[in-house]
Structures are given as structure tokens and as C-alpha cells.
Design a protein around this motif. Structure first.
Motif, PDB file in Angstrom:
ATOM      1  N   PHE A   1     -16.786  30.776  20.895  1.00 52.46           N
ATOM      2  CA  PHE A   1     -17.111  32.055  21.524  1.00 52.46           C
ATOM      3  C   PHE A   1     -18.434  32.626  21.022  1.00 52.46           C
ATOM      4  N   LEU A   2     -18.536  32.887  19.739  1.00 51.30           N
ATOM      5  CA  LEU A   2     -19.752  33.524  19.218  1.00 51.30           C
ATOM      6  C   LEU A   2     -20.962  32.599  19.278  1.00 51.30           C
ATOM      7  N   ASP A   3     -20.771  31.318  18.973  1.00 52.22           N
ATOM      8  CA  ASP A   3     -21.884  30.370  18.969  1.00 52.22           C
ATOM      9  C   ASP A   3     -22.098  29.670  20.308  1.00 52.22           C
ATOM     10  N   ASN A   4     -21.195  29.855  21.234  1.00 53.49           N
ATOM     11  CA  ASN A   4     -21.263  29.176  22.525  1.00 53.49           C
ATOM     12  C   ASN A   4     -22.191  29.947  23.470  1.00 53.49           C
ATOM     13  N   GLU A   5     -23.276  29.335  23.849  1.00 54.55           N
ATOM     14  CA  GLU A   5     -24.243  29.991  24.740  1.00 54.55           C
ATOM     15  C   GLU A   5     -23.658  30.338  26.101  1.00 54.55           C
ATOM     16  N   ASP A   6     -22.537  29.698  26.466  1.00 50.68           N
ATOM     17  CA  ASP A   6     -21.925  29.925  27.766  1.00 50.68           C
ATOM     18  C   ASP A   6     -20.836  31.002  27.748  1.00 50.68           C
ATOM     19  N   SER A   7     -20.577  31.606  26.603  1.00 49.92           N
ATOM     20  CA  SER A   7     -19.549  32.648  26.537  1.00 49.92           C
ATOM     21  C   SER A   7     -20.126  33.973  27.018  1.00 49.92           C
ATOM     22  N   PHE A   8     -19.251  34.875  27.459  1.00 41.45           N
ATOM     23  CA  PHE A   8     -19.749  36.172  27.918  1.00 41.45           C
ATOM     24  C   PHE A   8     -20.431  36.923  26.787  1.00 41.45           C
ATOM     25  N   TYR A   9     -20.048  36.640  25.558  1.00 41.69           N
ATOM     26  CA  TYR A   9     -20.692  37.293  24.406  1.00 41.69           C
ATOM     27  C   TYR A   9     -22.189  37.014  24.408  1.00 41.69           C
ATOM     28  N   ASN A  10     -22.575  35.811  24.738  1.00 42.73           N
ATOM     29  CA  ASN A  10     -23.992  35.445  24.744  1.00 42.73           C
ATOM     30  C   ASN A  10     -24.655  35.608  26.101  1.00 42.73           C
ATOM     31  N   LEU A  11     -23.919  35.425  27.176  1.00 42.13           N
ATOM     32  CA  LEU A  11     -24.500  35.604  28.507  1.00 42.13           C
ATOM     33  C   LEU A  11     -24.805  37.076  28.800  1.00 42.13           C
ATOM     34  N   PHE A  12     -24.030  37.970  28.208  1.00 44.20           N
ATOM     35  CA  PHE A  12     -24.185  39.406  28.456  1.00 44.20           C
ATOM     36  C   PHE A  12     -24.497  40.129  27.150  1.00 44.20           C
ATOM     37  N   ASP A  13     -25.439  39.604  26.395  1.00 48.07           N
ATOM     38  CA  ASP A  13     -25.750  40.171  25.086  1.00 48.07           C
ATOM     39  C   ASP A  13     -26.292  41.599  25.162  1.00 48.07           C
ATOM     40  N   PHE A  14     -26.764  42.001  26.315  1.00 46.60           N
ATOM     41  CA  PHE A  14     -27.272  43.363  26.500  1.00 46.60           C
ATOM     42  C   PHE A  14     -26.137  44.385  26.634  1.00 46.60           C
ATOM     43  N   MET A  15     -24.883  43.916  26.698  1.00 49.77           N
ATOM     44  CA  MET A  15     -23.743  44.810  26.876  1.00 49.77           C
ATOM     45  C   MET A  15     -22.904  44.957  25.611  1.00 49.77           C
ATOM     46  N   ARG A  16     -23.398  44.419  24.497  1.00 55.72           N
ATOM     47  CA  ARG A  16     -22.615  44.472  23.273  1.00 55.72           C
ATOM     48  C   ARG A  16     -23.533  44.574  22.066  1.00 55.72           C
ATOM     49  N   GLU A  17     -22.928  44.982  20.954  1.00 56.63           N
ATOM     50  CA  GLU A  17     -23.625  44.972  19.686  1.00 56.63           C
ATOM     51  C   GLU A  17     -23.299  43.663  18.982  1.00 56.63           C
ATOM     52  N   LYS A  18     -24.124  43.257  18.057  1.00 53.97           N
ATOM     53  CA  LYS A  18     -23.886  42.026  17.316  1.00 53.97           C
ATOM     54  C   LYS A  18     -22.610  42.156  16.505  1.00 53.97           C
ATOM     55  N   TYR A  19     -21.888  41.061  16.399  1.00 54.72           N
ATOM     56  CA  TYR A  19     -20.630  41.076  15.655  1.00 54.72           C
ATOM     57  C   TYR A  19     -20.857  41.310  14.170  1.00 54.72           C
ATOM     58  N   THR A  20     -19.831  41.820  13.528  1.00 49.25           N
ATOM     59  CA  THR A  20     -19.828  41.978  12.078  1.00 49.25           C
ATOM     60  C   THR A  20     -18.555  41.334  11.540  1.00 49.25           C
ATOM     61  N   SER A  21     -18.657  40.748  10.379  1.00 47.67           N
ATOM     62  CA  SER A  21     -17.485  40.155   9.732  1.00 47.67           C
ATOM     63  C   SER A  21     -16.730  41.252   9.005  1.00 47.67           C
ATOM     64  N   LYS A  22     -15.448  41.262   9.225  1.00 44.92           N
ATOM     65  CA  LYS A  22     -14.559  42.210   8.547  1.00 44.92           C
ATOM     66  C   LYS A  22     -13.471  41.397   7.870  1.00 44.92           C
ATOM     67  N   GLU A  23     -12.710  42.048   7.013  1.00 44.85           N
ATOM     68  CA  GLU A  23     -11.617  41.358   6.334  1.00 44.85           C
ATOM     69  C   GLU A  23     -10.668  40.739   7.360  1.00 44.85           C
ATOM     70  N   GLY A  24     -10.531  39.422   7.314  1.00 43.34           N
ATOM     71  CA  GLY A  24      -9.600  38.729   8.196  1.00 43.34           C
ATOM     72  C   GLY A  24     -10.132  38.409   9.576  1.00 43.34           C
ATOM     73  N   GLY A  25     -11.353  38.777   9.896  1.00 44.70           N
ATOM     74  CA  GLY A  25     -11.845  38.483  11.230  1.00 44.70           C
ATOM     75  C   GLY A  25     -13.249  38.983  11.476  1.00 44.70           C
ATOM     76  N   VAL A  26     -13.549  39.070  12.747  1.00 48.19           N
ATOM     77  CA  VAL A  26     -14.866  39.482  13.208  1.00 48.19           C
ATOM     78  C   VAL A  26     -14.641  40.541  14.268  1.00 48.19           C
ATOM     79  N   GLN A  27     -15.556  41.485  14.374  1.00 51.27           N
ATOM     80  CA  GLN A  27     -15.451  42.463  15.453  1.00 51.27           C
ATOM     81  C   GLN A  27     -16.832  42.786  16.007  1.00 51.27           C
TER      82      GLN A  27
END
Length: 163
Positions: free
Chosen positions: A69-95
Motif C-alpha cells: 500500500f504505502l510503497d506501491n505506486e498503484d495504490s490510492f495512497y500514491n495515486l492521490f497523494d494530493f488528498m492526504r498527508e504523509k503517513y507517520t509511524s505510531k505504536e503498533g502501526g502507521v496512520q
């Protein structure tokens, strides 16, 4: 891949137009289940009411979630990067924060191999859940998530291979 490279089949369009609370997509590897699930999940994020702010993506483990998901250029996370903030690592996961039409949405990406991580779903009031490859996820996780989806009326989408 660019969005214009996607060839939308009738089934893919049908899933995008399906208003059901729970959607389960299964089929052979490479038939675009995860692509469609991602776009459907993103559609939920984009159009959710102002008060719907918590969404979960659950993968077999964090490594799979990051890679697929995060590293996949074909995921919506990367295709629509203008609609989200960069992820941050939190205890037990990422958000990360997704910019919906009516409010910001917090998306938690967790691995199902870490009960401490996925059990945080239980203490929350999710508005949407995406289970990626649900057939390899822990049965207790599935029971809890499906129970939560029914009791809280949150949306749920899951993908799995036929096996």
C-alpha cells in the motif's frame, strides 16, 4: 501506472456503485480486487460525513501493508497523494490523514499478526474497515471486526483469493 491506465470492467464499476455496508471481493491473484477495494475505500473516505473520522486498513502484517500500500505506486495512497498527508509511524502501526470533502479522516494501517496492534480497533468506533486478504487473517480478528461492523454499522470491505 496512471489513473487513465486503468481499464474499468463492468464488475469493477458495479463494486464502485454498490451502496452495501459490507463488500467481499474474491477471485484469482491479479484480477484487481485490491485495486478496486482501494478505490472503494478511498471513495468512502472522500464522501464520509463530517462525523465519520476513523478508518482502518488491516493487512496480514505491517511489512505487507507497507509494501502493498504505502510503497506501491498503484495504490490510492500514491495515486492521490494530493488528498492526504504523509503517513507517520505510531505504536503498533502507521496512520495518515486523508482530506475528505466534509472533514479530515484518520486512516490507521495495522498488521493482523500483532494482536496488540489490531486490538486497538476494538476500543474504537470505526467508520470503515478494509481487510486485505482476509483468508490469511486471524479468526479472532475477523470475528471482532465483523461484529463491530454489524453492531456499529461501519462499512467493511474485504478481499481474498479463492483458496
Amino acid at each position: 501506472m496512471k489513473i487513465s491506465d486503468i481499464i474499468w470492467t463492468e464488475k469493477m464499476v458495479a463494486v464502485m456503485n454498490d451502496p452495501s455496508q459490507i463488500l467481499l471481493l474474491n477471485g484469482a491473484t491479479g484480477c484487481s480486487k485490491s485495486l478496486v477495494a482501494g478505490f472503494k475505500f478511498m471513495d468512502w473516505l472522500l464522501n464520509a460525513p463530517k462525523e465519520d473520522t476513523q478508518f482502518y486498513m488491516i493487512f496480514r502484517d505491517m511489512g505487507t501493508g507497507v509494501r502493498n500500500f504505502l510503497d506501491n505506486e498503484d495504490s490510492f495512497y500514491n495515486l492521490f497523494d494530493f488528498m492526504r498527508e504523509k503517513y507517520t509511524s505510531k505504536e503498533g502501526g502507521v496512520q495518515f490523514t486523508f482530506k475528505g470533502k466534509y472533514s479530515d479522516k484518520t486512516v490507521y494501517l495495522v498488521g493482523a499478526d500483532n494482536k496488540n496492534s489490531w486490538s486497538k480497533v476494538l476500543g474504537s468506533n470505526p467508520d470503515g474497515i478494509w481487510l486485505e486478504e482476509l483468508s490469511v487473517l486471524h479468526i479472532d480478528l475477523l470475528r471482532e471486526v465483523f461484529g463491530r461492523a454489524f453492531s456499529r454499522k461501519c462499512k467493511l470491505i474485504g478481499t481474498t483469493n479463492g483458496g
